[in-house]
Design a protein around this motif. Structure first.
Motif, PDB file in Angstrom:
ATOM      1  N   MET A   1      35.750 -63.706  22.638  1.00 49.78           N
ATOM      2  CA  MET A   1      35.879 -63.712  21.956  1.00 49.78           C
ATOM      3  C   MET A   1      36.498 -61.764  22.284  1.00 49.78           C
ATOM      4  O   MET A   1      37.742 -61.661  21.873  1.00 49.78           O
ATOM      5  CB  MET A   1      35.199 -63.217  20.979  1.00 49.78           C
ATOM      6  N   SER A   2      35.892 -61.200  22.995  1.00 56.09           N
ATOM      7  CA  SER A   2      35.883 -59.526  23.808  1.00 56.09           C
ATOM      8  C   SER A   2      37.193 -59.802  24.222  1.00 56.09           C
ATOM      9  O   SER A   2      37.730 -58.939  24.483  1.00 56.09           O
ATOM     10  CB  SER A   2      34.796 -59.255  24.084  1.00 56.09           C
ATOM     11  N   ALA A   3      37.380 -60.715  25.282  1.00 56.32           N
ATOM     12  CA  ALA A   3      39.078 -60.964  26.088  1.00 56.32           C
ATOM     13  C   ALA A   3      39.833 -61.212  24.960  1.00 56.32           C
ATOM     14  O   ALA A   3      40.820 -60.286  25.625  1.00 56.32           O
ATOM     15  CB  ALA A   3      38.393 -62.554  27.069  1.00 56.32           C
TER      16      ALA A   3
ATOM     17  N   THR B   1      34.754 -66.948  29.609  1.00 56.23           N
ATOM     18  CA  THR B   1      35.054 -67.480  28.308  1.00 56.23           C
ATOM     19  C   THR B   1      33.376 -68.634  28.741  1.00 56.23           C
ATOM     20  O   THR B   1      32.713 -69.084  27.913  1.00 56.23           O
ATOM     21  CB  THR B   1      35.915 -68.365  28.087  1.00 56.23           C
ATOM     22  N   HIS B   2      32.572 -68.385  30.275  1.00 50.70           N
ATOM     23  CA  HIS B   2      31.201 -69.371  30.392  1.00 50.70           C
ATOM     24  C   HIS B   2      31.548 -71.075  29.479  1.00 50.70           C
ATOM     25  O   HIS B   2      30.282 -71.267  28.672  1.00 50.70           O
ATOM     26  CB  HIS B   2      29.891 -68.952  29.571  1.00 50.70           C
ATOM     27  N   GLY B   3      32.005 -71.229  29.753  1.00 55.59           N
ATOM     28  CA  GLY B   3      32.562 -72.720  29.400  1.00 55.59           C
ATOM     29  C   GLY B   3      32.556 -72.625  27.919  1.00 55.59           C
ATOM     30  O   GLY B   3      33.058 -73.489  27.438  1.00 55.59           O
TER      31      GLY B   3
ATOM     32  N   LEU C   1      42.254 -68.181  24.590  1.00 54.98           N
ATOM     33  CA  LEU C   1      42.992 -67.329  25.808  1.00 54.98           C
ATOM     34  C   LEU C   1      44.439 -68.124  26.441  1.00 54.98           C
ATOM     35  O   LEU C   1      45.457 -66.847  26.389  1.00 54.98           O
ATOM     36  CB  LEU C   1      41.713 -67.132  26.708  1.00 54.98           C
ATOM     37  N   VAL C   2      44.367 -69.241  26.542  1.00 56.00           N
ATOM     38  CA  VAL C   2      45.442 -69.190  27.748  1.00 56.00           C
ATOM     39  C   VAL C   2      46.605 -69.284  26.453  1.00 56.00           C
ATOM     40  O   VAL C   2      47.777 -68.988  26.860  1.00 56.00           O
ATOM     41  CB  VAL C   2      45.460 -70.831  27.679  1.00 56.00           C
ATOM     42  N   GLY C   3      46.343 -70.050  25.050  1.00 58.74           N
ATOM     43  CA  GLY C   3      47.438 -69.136  23.785  1.00 58.74           C
ATOM     44  C   GLY C   3      48.247 -67.895  24.190  1.00 58.74           C
ATOM     45  O   GLY C   3      49.112 -67.609  23.726  1.00 58.74           O
TER      46      GLY C   3
ATOM     47  N   GLN D   1      40.476 -64.770  36.226  1.00 59.89           N
ATOM     48  CA  GLN D   1      39.289 -64.059  35.446  1.00 59.89           C
ATOM     49  C   GLN D   1      38.554 -64.413  34.353  1.00 59.89           C
ATOM     50  O   GLN D   1      37.061 -64.001  34.691  1.00 59.89           O
ATOM     51  CB  GLN D   1      39.181 -62.700  36.377  1.00 59.89           C
ATOM     52  N   GLU D   2      39.752 -64.037  33.583  1.00 59.95           N
ATOM     53  CA  GLU D   2      39.557 -64.116  31.862  1.00 59.95           C
ATOM     54  C   GLU D   2      38.780 -65.657  31.568  1.00 59.95           C
ATOM     55  O   GLU D   2      37.821 -65.272  30.893  1.00 59.95           O
ATOM     56  CB  GLU D   2      40.777 -63.185  31.282  1.00 59.95           C
TER      57      GLU D   2
END
Length: 194
Positions: A1-3, A70-72, A80-82, A65-66
Motif C-alpha cells: 500500500m505504501s508504494a 508487493t511480496h506476492g 500498482l499496475v493500474g 522494483q515496486e
C-alpha cells in the motif's frame, strides 16, 4: 500500500508536466487569434515542454522494483499496475491531443497535409531527444533557461547506441500517436459490428 501512496507525489508532478503542453496547446492553438509574438514565444515553450507528456511512458522503469515490494500481494500488484497504466494513458493522451490541436490549427491556417506531417514528425523527433535528455541526462525542460551551459556541455558526437534509442523512441511516439488517433474509428466500427 505504501508504494501506491508514495507514487502520488512524483506521479502527480509528472502528470502536471505532462498536461502542461496540452494546456499551452489549448491557449495557443484555439479559435482566438493570437499576436505573432505570443505564438512564437508560446510555441517555443510548447515545444520545450511537449516531451514531458510522453516522458511518463519511461516511468515504467520504476514498476518492476515496486512490484517486487508487493511480496506476492496480487491485489496490491494489480492496483500498482493500474496506477501506472493511468499515468501512461493520461500522459500519452495529453501528447496526442496536444498534437491534434496543433495540427488542426495549422490546417485552419492553410498548412498543407505534407507540412502538418512534417511538423508532426519533427515534434516526434524532438520529443524523443527531450525524453533522452530527461531520462538519461536528468535535464528538465526549464534547464534551457536555468542551466543552458549544462545542456551545451552535452553537445557532442552521440554514440550509435544513442541513435538507436532515439530511433526506437521516435517509432514508439509516431506509431502510438497514429494508433491513438485511429482508436475512435476502430471502436466505432467495432460497435457497429457488435
Amino acid at each position: 500500500m505504501s508504494a501506491l501512496v508514495n507514487n502520488i507525489g512524483w506521479m502527480g508532478w509528472n502528470l502536471f508536466l505532462a498536461l502542461l503542453p496540452l494546456a499551452l496547446a489549448r491557449v495557443l492553438f484555439g479559435r482566438r487569434e493570437r499576436p505573432r509574438w505570443v505564438l512564437v514565444m508560446g510555441g517555443a515553450v510548447f515545444v520545450v515542454f511537449l516531451p514531458n507528456a510522453p516522458y511518463v511512458l519511461t516511468d515504467v522503469l520504476h514498476l518492476p522494483q515496486e512490484l517486487s515490494l508487493t511480496h506476492g500481494n496480487h491485489w496490491l500488484a494489480a492496483a500498482l499496475v493500474g496506477q501506472y497504466l493511468c499515468l501512461f494513458a493520461t500522459g500519452f493522451a495529453a501528447y496526442v491531443l496536444s498534437l491534434v490541436r496543433l495540427e488542426r490549427w495549422l490546417s485552419d491556417h492553410g498548412a498543407s497535409r505534407r507540412t502538418v506531417l512534417s511538423v508532426d514528425l519533427s515534434l516526434h523527433a524532438l520529443s524523443a531527444v527531450g525524453i533522452v535528455l530527461g531520462r538519461v541526462f536528468r535535464f528538465n525542460s526549464w534547464d534551457l533557461v536555468t542551466n543552458p551551459g549544462g545542456l551545451l556541455d552535452l553537445v557532442r558526437v552521440p554514440q550509435p547506441r544513442t541513435f538507436a534509442v532515439l530511433f526506437v523512441l521516435f517509432v514508439i511516439l509516431a506509431t502510438g500517436a497514429t494508433l491513438a488517433r485511429a482508436l475512435p474509428t476502430i471502436l466505432d466500427r467495432a460497435a457497429k459490428l457488435g
